[in-house]
Design a protein around this motif. Structure first.
Motif, mmCIF file in Angstrom:
data_model
loop_
_atom_site.group_PDB
_atom_site.id
_atom_site.type_symbol
_atom_site.label_atom_id
_atom_site.label_comp_id
_atom_site.label_asym_id
_atom_site.label_seq_id
_atom_site.Cartn_x
_atom_site.Cartn_y
_atom_site.Cartn_z
ATOM 1 N N ASN A 3 50.174 50.827 43.378
ATOM 2 C CA ASN A 3 50.436 49.380 43.340
ATOM 3 C C ASN A 3 49.193 48.574 43.677
ATOM 4 O O ASN A 3 48.917 47.545 43.064
ATOM 5 C CB ASN A 3 51.578 49.028 44.293
ATOM 6 N N ILE A 4 48.420 49.042 44.644
ATOM 7 C CA ILE A 4 47.180 48.352 45.014
ATOM 8 C C ILE A 4 46.178 48.406 43.859
ATOM 9 O O ILE A 4 45.478 47.412 43.588
ATOM 10 C CB ILE A 4 46.575 48.955 46.308
ATOM 11 N N GLU A 5 46.118 49.514 43.151
ATOM 12 C CA GLU A 5 45.231 49.614 41.980
ATOM 13 C C GLU A 5 45.696 48.676 40.865
ATOM 14 O O GLU A 5 44.873 48.072 40.171
ATOM 15 C CB GLU A 5 45.164 51.055 41.483
ATOM 16 N N ILE A 6 47.006 48.536 40.699
ATOM 17 C CA ILE A 6 47.539 47.616 39.687
ATOM 18 C C ILE A 6 47.150 46.181 40.038
ATOM 19 O O ILE A 6 46.677 45.428 39.181
ATOM 20 C CB ILE A 6 49.074 47.756 39.562
ATOM 21 N N ILE A 7 47.317 45.819 41.307
ATOM 22 C CA ILE A 7 46.901 44.472 41.741
ATOM 23 C C ILE A 7 45.406 44.276 41.500
ATOM 24 O O ILE A 7 44.984 43.236 40.991
ATOM 25 C CB ILE A 7 47.229 44.242 43.236
ATOM 26 N N ILE A 69 53.318 46.395 51.059
ATOM 27 C CA ILE A 69 54.390 46.233 52.032
ATOM 28 C C ILE A 69 55.212 47.519 52.112
ATOM 29 O O ILE A 69 55.539 47.987 53.183
ATOM 30 C CB ILE A 69 55.270 45.031 51.664
ATOM 31 N N ASP A 70 55.565 48.059 50.958
ATOM 32 C CA ASP A 70 56.248 49.352 50.855
ATOM 33 C C ASP A 70 55.987 49.885 49.456
ATOM 34 O O ASP A 70 55.118 49.377 48.756
ATOM 35 C CB ASP A 70 57.745 49.226 51.185
ATOM 36 N N ALA A 74 54.031 44.458 47.156
ATOM 37 C CA ALA A 74 52.683 44.257 47.683
ATOM 38 C C ALA A 74 52.347 42.771 47.582
ATOM 39 O O ALA A 74 52.971 42.021 46.817
ATOM 40 C CB ALA A 74 51.664 45.090 46.920
ATOM 41 N N THR A 75 51.363 42.353 48.369
ATOM 42 C CA THR A 75 50.908 40.968 48.344
ATOM 43 C C THR A 75 49.398 40.938 48.143
ATOM 44 O O THR A 75 48.706 41.925 48.397
ATOM 45 C CB THR A 75 51.235 40.218 49.657
ATOM 46 N N VAL A 95 45.669 31.134 47.058
ATOM 47 C CA VAL A 95 47.023 31.433 46.605
ATOM 48 C C VAL A 95 47.423 32.791 47.181
ATOM 49 O O VAL A 95 46.589 33.676 47.314
ATOM 50 C CB VAL A 95 47.078 31.497 45.056
ATOM 51 N N LYS A 96 48.702 32.932 47.482
ATOM 52 C CA LYS A 96 49.213 34.234 47.890
ATOM 53 C C LYS A 96 50.199 34.704 46.833
ATOM 54 O O LYS A 96 51.160 34.004 46.513
ATOM 55 C CB LYS A 96 49.900 34.179 49.251
ATOM 56 N N SER A 97 49.926 35.882 46.284
ATOM 57 C CA SER A 97 50.791 36.471 45.271
ATOM 58 C C SER A 97 51.675 37.527 45.902
ATOM 59 O O SER A 97 51.232 38.300 46.757
ATOM 60 C CB SER A 97 49.956 37.123 44.164
ATOM 61 N N PHE A 98 52.911 37.554 45.451
ATOM 62 C CA PHE A 98 53.874 38.571 45.846
ATOM 63 C C PHE A 98 54.276 39.301 44.570
ATOM 64 O O PHE A 98 54.653 38.648 43.590
ATOM 65 C CB PHE A 98 55.103 37.926 46.486
ATOM 66 N N MET A 99 54.181 40.624 44.592
ATOM 67 C CA MET A 99 54.503 41.397 43.394
ATOM 68 C C MET A 99 55.459 42.526 43.724
ATOM 69 O O MET A 99 55.361 43.143 44.784
ATOM 70 C CB MET A 99 53.239 41.949 42.761
ATOM 71 N N ARG A 100 56.359 42.771 42.790
ATOM 72 C CA ARG A 100 57.283 43.899 42.874
ATOM 73 C C ARG A 100 56.968 44.831 41.714
ATOM 74 O O ARG A 100 56.733 44.366 40.587
ATOM 75 C CB ARG A 100 58.723 43.404 42.796
#
Length: 173
Positions: A3-7, A69-70, A74-75, A95-100
């Motif tokens: 997920n971190i790599e995707i962000i 986050i889990d 991730a944010t 800006v703060k992004s929240f992603m699922r």
């Protein structure tokens, strides 16, 4: 890809104004929201990023912090810098992004920021004086949704790719 790599890939593509690479990281039924455009789904999200990327001038993006986050969420806190032709100045905004995530793609994405501050910075004096008023916020939101609608409507209905033989005027195949 984690997920971190995707962000990381998403924001690297955004920094390069590469809407195609950004949109490739979304599922087909992506759900997106932010204070400016509100709730968008699917193709609306893709069109929003294409419109934004094509319209940016002197754009720089800096990722400040990403946090998983889990396994599903991730944010990312990021800062954008661009030239605003409306206010005739360089804008810096966080800006703060929240992603699922699901299946190695982004399935939900929301960006959090103060619409009042965004209006004040991008609309110059008018935004500074009136950006905190609800009527101004609604007007700006409506303006941007209409702009997105016009942008989406201006795109060709079908891809103009290299394989026109697959298009047919027969509906009985």
């Amino acid at each position: 890809m984690t997920n971190i790599e995707i962000i990381g890939s998403f924001f690297a593509a955004f920094g390069n104004r590469d809407h195609q690479a950004m949109n490739a990281l979304y599922t087909d039924d992506i759900v997106y929201s932010d204070p400016l455009f509100g709730m968008l789904e699917g193709q609306e999200v893709r069109d929003k990023w294409e419109m934004i990327c094509r319209g940016l001038r002197d754009f720089r993006l800096t990722v400040i912090k990403t946090e998983e986050i889990d396994q599903e969420y991730a944010t990312c806190l990021w800062k954008a810098t661009w030239y605003s032709s409306r206010s005739k100045k360089t804008i810096v905004f966080e800006v703060k992004s929240f992603m699922r995530f699901g299946g190695g793609k982004i399935i939900e994405h929301s960006d959090g920021f103060s619409l009042t501050k965004w209006i004040a910075r991008t609309y110059g004096l008018k935004g500074q004086f009136f950006g905190w008023l609800n009527f101004m916020k609604r007007k700006v939101q409506q303006e941007h949704r209409q702009q997105l609608g016009r942008f989406s409507a201006s795109k060709p209905l079908f891809s103009t790719g290299d394989n026109p033989a697959q298009l047919s005027d027969s509906f009985d195949q």
